[in-house]
Design a protein around this motif. Sequence first.
Motif, PDB file in Angstrom:
ATOM      1  N   GLU A 166       0.849  -1.205   0.000  1.00 47.83           N
ATOM      2  CA  GLU A 166       0.000   0.000   0.000  1.00 47.83           C
ATOM      3  C   GLU A 166       0.887   1.259   0.000  1.00 47.83           C
ATOM      4  O   GLU A 166       1.305   1.726   1.064  1.00 47.83           O
ATOM      5  CB  GLU A 166      -0.920   0.010   1.236  1.00 47.83           C
ATOM      6  N   ARG A 216      -7.155   9.321  -4.063  1.00 47.71           N
ATOM      7  CA  ARG A 216      -6.627   8.718  -5.276  1.00 47.71           C
ATOM      8  C   ARG A 216      -5.435   7.822  -4.964  1.00 47.71           C
ATOM      9  O   ARG A 216      -5.347   6.690  -5.457  1.00 47.71           O
ATOM     10  CB  ARG A 216      -6.223   9.843  -6.218  1.00 47.71           C
ATOM     11  N   LEU A 272      -6.540   4.614  -3.323  1.00 47.75           N
ATOM     12  CA  LEU A 272      -7.206   3.612  -4.153  1.00 47.75           C
ATOM     13  C   LEU A 272      -6.389   3.180  -5.367  1.00 47.75           C
ATOM     14  O   LEU A 272      -6.448   2.032  -5.781  1.00 47.75           O
ATOM     15  CB  LEU A 272      -8.571   4.138  -4.619  1.00 47.75           C
ATOM     16  N   GLU A 273      -5.627   4.123  -5.943  1.00 46.71           N
ATOM     17  CA  GLU A 273      -4.871   3.765  -7.148  1.00 46.71           C
ATOM     18  C   GLU A 273      -3.459   3.304  -6.821  1.00 46.71           C
ATOM     19  O   GLU A 273      -2.830   2.612  -7.621  1.00 46.71           O
ATOM     20  CB  GLU A 273      -4.830   4.951  -8.120  1.00 46.71           C
ATOM     21  N   LYS A 311      -0.737   4.951  -6.824  1.00 46.18           N
ATOM     22  CA  LYS A 311       0.294   5.493  -7.722  1.00 46.18           C
ATOM     23  C   LYS A 311       0.924   6.707  -7.079  1.00 46.18           C
ATOM     24  O   LYS A 311       0.199   7.602  -6.627  1.00 46.18           O
ATOM     25  CB  LYS A 311      -0.338   5.923  -9.053  1.00 46.18           C
ATOM     26  N   ASN A 352       2.479   2.121 -12.724  1.00 42.92           N
ATOM     27  CA  ASN A 352       1.172   1.452 -12.591  1.00 42.92           C
ATOM     28  C   ASN A 352       0.711   1.381 -11.138  1.00 42.92           C
ATOM     29  O   ASN A 352      -0.462   1.145 -10.863  1.00 42.92           O
ATOM     30  CB  ASN A 352       1.231   0.033 -13.157  1.00 42.92           C
ATOM     31  N   TRP A 412       0.013   0.351  -7.199  1.00 44.85           N
ATOM     32  CA  TRP A 412      -0.614  -0.828  -6.594  1.00 44.85           C
ATOM     33  C   TRP A 412      -2.090  -0.528  -6.363  1.00 44.85           C
ATOM     34  O   TRP A 412      -2.495  -0.195  -5.250  1.00 44.85           O
ATOM     35  CB  TRP A 412       0.074  -1.175  -5.272  1.00 44.85           C
ATOM     36  N   PRO A 413      -2.904  -0.648  -7.437  1.00 38.21           N
ATOM     37  CA  PRO A 413      -4.326  -0.327  -7.283  1.00 38.21           C
ATOM     38  C   PRO A 413      -5.014  -1.237  -6.267  1.00 38.21           C
ATOM     39  O   PRO A 413      -4.585  -2.374  -6.055  1.00 38.21           O
ATOM     40  CB  PRO A 413      -4.907  -0.556  -8.689  1.00 38.21           C
ATOM     41  N   ILE A 414      -6.079  -0.729  -5.683  1.00 32.93           N
ATOM     42  CA  ILE A 414      -6.790  -1.445  -4.619  1.00 32.93           C
ATOM     43  C   ILE A 414      -7.293  -2.822  -5.091  1.00 32.93           C
ATOM     44  O   ILE A 414      -7.306  -3.779  -4.325  1.00 32.93           O
ATOM     45  CB  ILE A 414      -7.942  -0.560  -4.056  1.00 32.93           C
ATOM     46  N   GLU A 415      -7.660  -2.923  -6.380  1.00 33.23           N
ATOM     47  CA  GLU A 415      -8.160  -4.220  -6.893  1.00 33.23           C
ATOM     48  C   GLU A 415      -7.056  -5.285  -6.806  1.00 33.23           C
ATOM     49  O   GLU A 415      -7.327  -6.444  -6.514  1.00 33.23           O
ATOM     50  CB  GLU A 415      -8.588  -4.113  -8.369  1.00 33.23           C
TER      51      GLU A 415
END
Lengths: 49, 387
Positions: free
Chosen positions: B283, B296, B299-300, B302, B322, B324-327
């Motif tokens: 994270e 942002r 969640l993203e 970046k 890129n 470490w997006p939350i998905e």
Amino acid sequence: MIITILYYVLTAYIAFLIVWNLLKRKKWQEEILYIIILMPFLLRLFRLK
Amino acid sequence: MSWLYLRKFTLIALGLVLMVFAGVSFFESRHLKEPVVLSRGVTQVKKLSAYFPGVKGTISDSNIYVLEGAKPGGTILILGGTHPEEPGSRLTTWILTENAVADQGRVFVINSANRSATTVTRLGGGYPPDFTIHTKWGEQKFRMGDRWSNPLDQWPDPEAYIHYPSRQELAYVDIRNLNRAFPGRANGTLTEKTCYALIQLIQKEKVDIVIDLHEAELQYPVISTIVAHEKGQNLAAMASMMISGTEGFSIGMEYSPPALHGLSHREIGDHTQAISLLLEAPEPFLDATRGRTDRRLLLEGKDEFVVKAGKHGLLFEKMDENGWPIEVRVGRHCSTILQILELWSEENPEKSVIVKGVPRYAEVIEKGIGNFLHDPAKADPKRVYYE
Ligand SMILES: [Zn+2]
């Protein structure tokens, strides 16, 4: 629990001192400084943060 | 003289306006209701106080979602929100409680293990008070939370925190850290009582495995890994190998240090019959060298400054544009949980825990988290709970 209550009393006392000092200041820069310092004390007293 | 006082009161009024805006934001974030639309697999919703009345009536009397399969088997407890400022952890429990169905065995899920800590953000940190996940039916808002219990619920902190029962001295602020207060005690602080209640739950329900979900900064060496108590080393090592081979991402495995106290992976394993495992996902929001600390970034994942830290060799995980997006982070947790359950069930057929309806890593990334959240307005109100 008693310690927590004492800390709230202490916070209220310090907040009072800050307001007292604020009223006695002559420079507006110092007044702003006191108002900023006062905020976290009030936020805790009102149980907001 | 009167001019002086006019100025003073104008400044005070302006200060009060600022305080009211901040205060309203803090109040709203503390009281924001987060709906959980129960999956058809949730057979019961209990309260933590059912296991220890000492937390009854407190902010930390969390919901416990129980998914019980028709066939008896083992029992798993999944903890989200031990550190609520690690949103991948809580969002994973949302996916479980809204989608999972147990065919065999029982799964206990707690979305807000430290509920008090979900109601505050880092003091003086300027963190966003909440964040939003987009869904097909609209948006769902979650509280941001902090690493520590809310000082409104437990205050003041002592000069030195002596952990119970090891007597190890830990950082003073960690007296409000759920993951430094295990196994807890019945007459301790709210955080210790919460840990004590969780231990009671683990013992009374004969939990076989506890999985504690976390996220970590990239500058911290314990990242992208399963931290395992001795009892769970084989299981974690197997899971790590299987995941790296089949899921499309890699995860390491680490031993829980025996001399480091208060942590779930150490104390739950030591004080109960359960195997304790802790999962860490990356994270960047938590990294000290991050840039703007906003929703942002949360969640993203970046951040150009964290990328730069990586170029200087300061990170323990890769980091590029890129991010470490939350998905990705939630997907990692979902797949890791599923792999652990599958391996456990293979090895212990009579204690199997078979779960369906939970998306794996690739599916979470492809469809997004919002795809697995359900509209509380369209659900049977009896099947909607609030965190
Ligand atoms: Zn954590």
